[in-house]
Design a protein around this motif. Structure first.
Motif, PDB file in Angstrom:
ATOM      1  N   HIS A   1     -22.526  -3.169 -28.297  1.00 32.16           N
ATOM      2  CA  HIS A   1     -22.091  -4.546 -28.051  1.00 32.16           C
ATOM      3  C   HIS A   1     -23.106  -5.592 -28.511  1.00 32.16           C
ATOM      4  CE1 HIS A   1     -18.825  -3.377 -24.893  1.00 32.16           C
ATOM      5  NE2 HIS A   1     -18.469  -3.135 -26.150  1.00 32.16           N
TER       6      HIS A   1
ATOM      7  N   THR B   1     -25.101  -7.208 -21.239  1.00 36.44           N
ATOM      8  CA  THR B   1     -25.254  -7.457 -22.675  1.00 36.44           C
ATOM      9  C   THR B   1     -25.425  -8.954 -22.944  1.00 36.44           C
ATOM     10  OG1 THR B   1     -23.938  -5.500 -23.137  1.00 36.44           O
ATOM     11  CG2 THR B   1     -24.149  -7.092 -24.915  1.00 36.44           C
TER      12      THR B   1
ATOM     13  N   ASP C   1     -30.986  -3.568 -23.593  1.00 33.74           N
ATOM     14  CA  ASP C   1     -29.646  -3.601 -22.994  1.00 33.74           C
ATOM     15  C   ASP C   1     -29.257  -2.161 -22.646  1.00 33.74           C
ATOM     16  OD1 ASP C   1     -27.144  -4.388 -22.160  1.00 33.74           O
ATOM     17  OD2 ASP C   1     -26.281  -4.446 -24.181  1.00 33.74           O
TER      18      ASP C   1
ATOM     19  N   ASP D   1     -26.837   1.080 -25.454  1.00 40.12           N
ATOM     20  CA  ASP D   1     -25.458   1.400 -25.077  1.00 40.12           C
ATOM     21  C   ASP D   1     -24.662   1.803 -26.319  1.00 40.12           C
ATOM     22  OD1 ASP D   1     -22.915   1.565 -24.100  1.00 40.12           O
ATOM     23  OD2 ASP D   1     -22.868  -0.437 -23.222  1.00 40.12           O
TER      24      ASP D   1
HETATM   25 MG   LIG Z   1     -22.833  -4.125 -22.067  1.00 42.54          MG
END
Ligand SMILES: [Mg+2]
Ligand SMILES: Nc1ncnc2c1ncn2[C@@H]1O[C@H](COP(=O)(O)OP(=O)(O)O)[C@@H](O)[C@H]1O
Length: 452
Positions: free
Chosen positions: A43, A16, A128, A39
């Motif tokens: 994040h 991330t 990500d 994800d």
């Molecule tokens: Mg991550």
């Protein structure tokens, strides 16, 4: 448009951080950039101060609605972060993506198709990925023209690397895309001898498959994300910002080179060769057992002086003594037989190093208790979720052992076979120190423990 997926099924290796700061650095160099968060932990939104409670629709809604009459458009869910940088945020319901899409044709192409529609609007898309190899990661791989695998420059990170790359490669066998895979050394701590040695070995072995830029361990990077800013905004003069700027420049220059040579590579083949290299690399860094003590020192495992820590050190010393006497026995018995049966000394040392590490971490039955021990130096919170606690991680928190980064937990369980996963700062992952695994219905691996 180039699409760069940041992939590694290990949590906490810096995915991330690389995604946010690379995206922001590319935008800083005048590129039009879209950051896509795949994800469910969201994040990227947290690291860019996008208020989670105000995210009404996420990339999940776009992907899931593609086959419907009125699909949600990508433009409807985007957040403008800065000049040239937009975020397609994730949401917690993404964890249900796999179940939702079961049986849908071409379900691994949802992200690719979505991004194809906007290919004239961006120069770069940075994706990500979650710390798992499931349908979400597969969507990212299918959409990617480039893959970056961040690798933490620590001894323990290398231990799982080849297995992880192998899994990715198996996943990619189904496709024959043209992508470029590169390894990126992250969290490099120049002060430790071991990190320097591992970096040298990485360079030696991966050669041109490794990016020249190295991301150093820099506390400003961590601080930046807790303030919801990319490092370029939080501290433009920091070493962390210099690293990401040079990463972005390297990527821009690679693009120019690639266009000239127009070279084509198959994803699975590249991952396979990188994975084989990771294996060789691990062998090369297999340290004779007498040096393991100093490695463990380097990784701060034995440096804490709390009682608990001493106890661990003595457990470890005992495991050593046992191992040594076992090896002596083997050596004695082979002495008595023909020479061709004697064990090669080098291999024994290697095996002993491995045995020692797996003795220390992982899961073990001690009398009637099951002891879980693992290493996460940067985690705030480590829990265990398994069929023994109804997959409720809060039921079984692991305890921190001093400041060593070691976490442990003890459970009393009736005899049987149990499946579990570690939950590290909210991220579910398999136990990196337990070889015994089973694939779960989501295509991810559960760790397995047999209680006798
Ligand atoms: Mg991550
Ligand atoms: N280069 C770095 N220097 C310092 N801290 C870092 C660096 N890279 C990552 N971190 C920190 O390590 C932790 C894990 O990183 P993260 O990017 O969230 O990993 P992942 O996405 O792979 O789980 C975070 O707290 C992050 O701030």
């Amino acid at each position: 448009m180039k699409t760069i997926a940041i992939v590694n099924q290990k949590g906490g290796c810096g995915k991330t951080t690389v995604a946010i700061n690379l995206a922001s650095a590319l935008a800083g160099l005048g590129q039009r950039v879209l950051l896509v968060d795949m994800d469910s932990q969201s994040h990227c939104a947290v690291g860019l101060a996008v208020p989670e409670e105000q995210i009404e629709q996420s990339i999940y809604d776009v992907l899931i609605s593609r086959s419907r009459n009125e699909p949600v458009k990508l433009s409807e869910i985007l957040w403008q972060i800065s000049d040239g940088l937009e975020l397609a945020p994730a949401s917690i319901d993404m964890s249900a993506f796999e179940q939702q899409m079961a049986g849908v044709a071409e379900r691994e192409c949802c992200l690719k198709d979505t991004l194809d529609d906007v290919r004239d609007d961006y120069d770069y898309v940075v994706i990500d990925c979650p710390p798992a190899v499931g349908l979400l990661t597969f969507n990212a791989l299918r959409a990617a023209t480039d893959i970056i695998v961040p690798v933490e420059t620590g001894y323990f990170a290398l231990h799982g690397l080849s297995k992880q790359l192998e899994t990715l490669s198996v996943l990619c066998k189904r496709t024959s895309q043209e992508v470029d895979v590169k390894v990126l050394a992250t969290m490099y701590d120049i002060r430790t001898k071991m990190a320097r040695e591992i970096l040298a070995e990485l360079r030696n072995h991966f050669g041109e498959k490794m990016l020249d830029t190295v991301i150093t361990f820099n506390t400003k990077i961590k601080e930046a994300s807790s303030f919801g800013q990319p490092i370029s905004e939080y501290d433009p003069a920091s070493k962390g910002q210099k690293d990401f700027r040079s990463l972005a420049s390297e990527i821009l220059s690679t693009k120019a080179r690639q266009q000239r040579h127009d070279y084509v590579n198959s994803l699975a083949g590249q991952l396979e060769s990188i994975s084989a290299t990771a294996d060789e690399l691990l062998k090369a860094t297999q340290t004779p057992e007498k040096e393991v003590e100093s490695i463990l020192q380097d990784e701060n495992i034995l440096s804490d002086h709390t009682e608990r820590e001493k106890e661990f050190a003595s457990v470890e010393a005992r495991a050593w003594e046992e191992l040594e006497s076992e090896v002596e026995e083997i050596e004695i018995s082979t002495d008595q037989e023909t020479e061709s049966l004697s064990l090669p000394v080098e291999q024994t040392a290697e095996e002993r190093t491995d045995a020692k590490l797996s003795d220390y971490y992982g899961v073990d039955q001690v009398n009637d208790a099951i002891v879980f021990v693992t290493l996460y130096p940067r985690a705030q919170n480590v829990q265990i979720a398994g069929d023994f606690n109804n997959w409720q991680p809060q039921e079984t928190p692991m305890q921190k052992v001093g400041d060593s980064g070691v976490w442990q937990s003890e459970l009393k369980l009736p005899a049987g076979r149990y499946r579990y996963r570690l939950v590290v700062d909210g991220q579910w992952q398999q136990d990196p120190y337990n070889e015994l695994t089973e694939m779960n219905p989501f295509g991810e691996y559960n760790s397995v423990v047999e209680v006798k």
